[in-house]
Design an enzyme around this catalytic site. Structure first.
Site, short mmCIF file in Angstrom:
data_model
loop_
_atom_site.label_atom_id
_atom_site.label_comp_id
_atom_site.label_asym_id
_atom_site.label_seq_id
_atom_site.Cartn_x
_atom_site.Cartn_y
_atom_site.Cartn_z
N GLU A 27 0.79 -1.27 -0.17
CA GLU A 27 0.09 -0.11 -0.09
C GLU A 27 0.94 1.28 -0.06
O GLU A 27 0.43 2.24 0.36
CB GLU A 27 -0.90 0.07 0.99
CG GLU A 27 -2.10 -1.14 0.95
CD GLU A 27 -2.81 -1.43 2.52
OE1 GLU A 27 -3.70 -0.50 2.52
OE2 GLU A 27 -2.56 -2.19 3.36
N SER A 163 -6.58 -2.38 1.39
CA SER A 163 -6.62 -1.86 0.04
C SER A 163 -7.01 -3.09 -0.76
O SER A 163 -6.64 -2.82 -2.04
CB SER A 163 -5.16 -1.26 -0.56
OG SER A 163 -5.12 -0.02 0.30
N TYR A 233 -8.99 3.20 -6.02
CA TYR A 233 -7.98 4.15 -6.37
C TYR A 233 -7.93 4.91 -7.47
O TYR A 233 -7.13 5.73 -8.14
CB TYR A 233 -6.60 4.05 -5.68
CG TYR A 233 -6.69 3.61 -4.35
CD1 TYR A 233 -7.09 4.43 -3.25
CD2 TYR A 233 -6.49 2.11 -3.83
CE1 TYR A 233 -6.91 4.24 -1.98
CE2 TYR A 233 -6.42 1.95 -2.61
CZ TYR A 233 -6.93 2.62 -1.48
OH TYR A 233 -6.87 2.30 -0.06
N ARG A 272 -12.08 4.18 10.23
CA ARG A 272 -13.06 3.71 9.36
C ARG A 272 -13.46 2.17 9.52
O ARG A 272 -12.54 1.58 9.51
CB ARG A 272 -12.62 4.02 8.00
CG ARG A 272 -13.65 3.80 6.91
CD ARG A 272 -13.14 3.96 5.61
NE ARG A 272 -12.64 2.63 5.09
CZ ARG A 272 -11.49 2.09 4.70
NH1 ARG A 272 -10.38 3.13 4.41
NH2 ARG A 272 -11.07 0.89 4.34
N ASP A 274 -15.77 -0.58 7.67
CA ASP A 274 -16.29 -1.29 6.45
C ASP A 274 -17.48 -2.16 6.88
O ASP A 274 -17.35 -3.43 7.63
CB ASP A 274 -15.45 -1.97 5.55
CG ASP A 274 -14.21 -1.04 5.08
OD1 ASP A 274 -14.37 0.33 5.17
OD2 ASP A 274 -13.03 -1.47 4.96
N GLU A 287 -14.48 -5.20 8.42
CA GLU A 287 -13.32 -4.87 9.10
C GLU A 287 -13.26 -3.27 9.56
O GLU A 287 -14.12 -2.56 9.21
CB GLU A 287 -12.19 -5.16 8.15
CG GLU A 287 -12.11 -4.54 6.86
CD GLU A 287 -11.05 -5.03 5.94
OE1 GLU A 287 -10.09 -4.21 5.85
OE2 GLU A 287 -11.36 -6.07 5.42
N GLY A 293 -7.80 5.69 4.45
CA GLY A 293 -7.48 6.40 3.37
C GLY A 293 -7.61 7.88 3.32
O GLY A 293 -8.89 7.99 3.61
#
Length: 327
Positions: A27, A163, A233, A272, A274, A287, A293
């Site tokens: 990453e 990622s 991305y 963050r 998910d 997770e 990001g």
């Protein structure tokens, strides 16, 4: 001097921040972009910023010219597994984000899942198996038993990392074998889960001193149906809707799950989570991330903007909070 004056003075005293970005994980490039975003935001707030990678020169740099605050924008190993934060505590430099123990819990996805499940948050059924188990017991038999128990479709991903590296959806046994090989290229253990179909959400949590607050959930709609590295991305590869196009009751349960994750995992400053809102309405935890990001296509800045918050001001407030918190 009253409290408001002290606050203004403290913010004024914040004038030298070191942003850590890059690292040796897959990453790296995402981290470079996140670091650039944070650095540019802090400079807009008239904060002197330097950007550095994690290399053999870092300890000498921290010793000879210690910054007031380190803002880690590192993703993947070292950046999110607690290691670099252990180093920062050893050298006595304040930093933004979660402490090492919380990082370790969060970075180990099966551990985080177990902790959230114990709090009553729905998680996908799954199993975590090390590379040695497939070698010692035979991969074909083990994968067949996994499918017998969990069914198809499945989702295979490394037990650590982010990622979407090494993460693959699976609809058949041949695909499962291929996905496992890809996964074990990034980690020594594979997390194999039932694939929960539904609406994918990212929910940021921000705490600038008044307690953690959930940002508006971001709905993620990748053009290929899978939110992989390219979809994350590459501009235009994914549609984002913020707030998500779900009813208020579901959004409230999603933000509640993110706040629970932030609390249970011992996170601080920002995170963050998910999630998937399943077709039956369940909010399912996937997770959590200790370093969201922060690139132009990342969901955390997007959610902050939707909440009417200025990203540059957020970065300064987080750095200021770490500065006043000390080591």
């Amino acid at each position: 001097m009253n409290a408001a004056q002290k606050e203004v003075r403290a913010v004024a005293d914040l004038d030298r921040v070191l942003v850590l970005a890059g690292g040796l994980s897959p990453e790296h490039e995402v981290s470079v972009q996140s670091g650039r975003s944070v650095a540019e935001a802090l400079r807009r707030m008239d904060v002197e910023v330097q950007v550095a990678d994690v290399d053999s020169a870092l300890l000498e740099r921290l010793a000879e010219d210690p910054p007031q605050v380190v803002f880690p924008a590192l993703h993947g190993a070292a950046g999110e597994d607690g290691a670099i934060r252990e180093v920062l505590e050893l050298v006595g430099v304040p930093y933004v984000g979660a402490r090492p123990d919380a990082c370790r819990l969060t970075y180990a996805k099966p551990t985080a899942k177990a902790l959230l499940a114990a709090e009553g948050v729905a998680v996908p059924r799954g199993t975590t198996l090390p590379k040695s188990a497939f070698h010692d017991l035979g991969a074909p038999a083990l994968l067949e038993r996994t499918v017998d128990r969990l069914g198809l479709p499945l989702f295979v991903k490394p037990d650590r990392g982010g990622s979407a590296f090494g993460a693959t959806p699976v609809t058949s046994m041949p695909e499962l074998s291929s996905a496992l090989m890809s996964c074990l290229g990034y980690s020594d253990s594979a997390l194999i889960e039932e694939r929960v179909r539904g609406t994918e959400l990212a929910v940021g949590v921000l705490d600038t001193g008044a307690g953690p607050v959930a940002l508006p959930p971001v709905e993620i709609v990748p053009d290929g149906g899978v939110y992989d590295y390219a979809a994350r991305y590459t501009a235009g590869r994914t549609e984002f809707f913020c707030p998500a196009r779900l009813d208020e009751e579901v959004l409230a349960r999603a933000t509640g799950a993110a706040l629970t994750a932030h609390r249970v995992l011992g996170l601080r400053d920002l995170s963050r989570t998910d999630l998937i809102v399943a077709e039956d309405g369940r909010v399912v935890f996937l997770e959590a991330n200790v370093t969201p990001g922060l690139t132009e296509t990342s969901t955390f800045p997007m959610a902050a903007t939707a909440a009417g918050l200025d990203f540059a001001l957020i970065c300064r407030e987080l750095a200021h909070q770490a500065f006043t918190r000390g080591c």
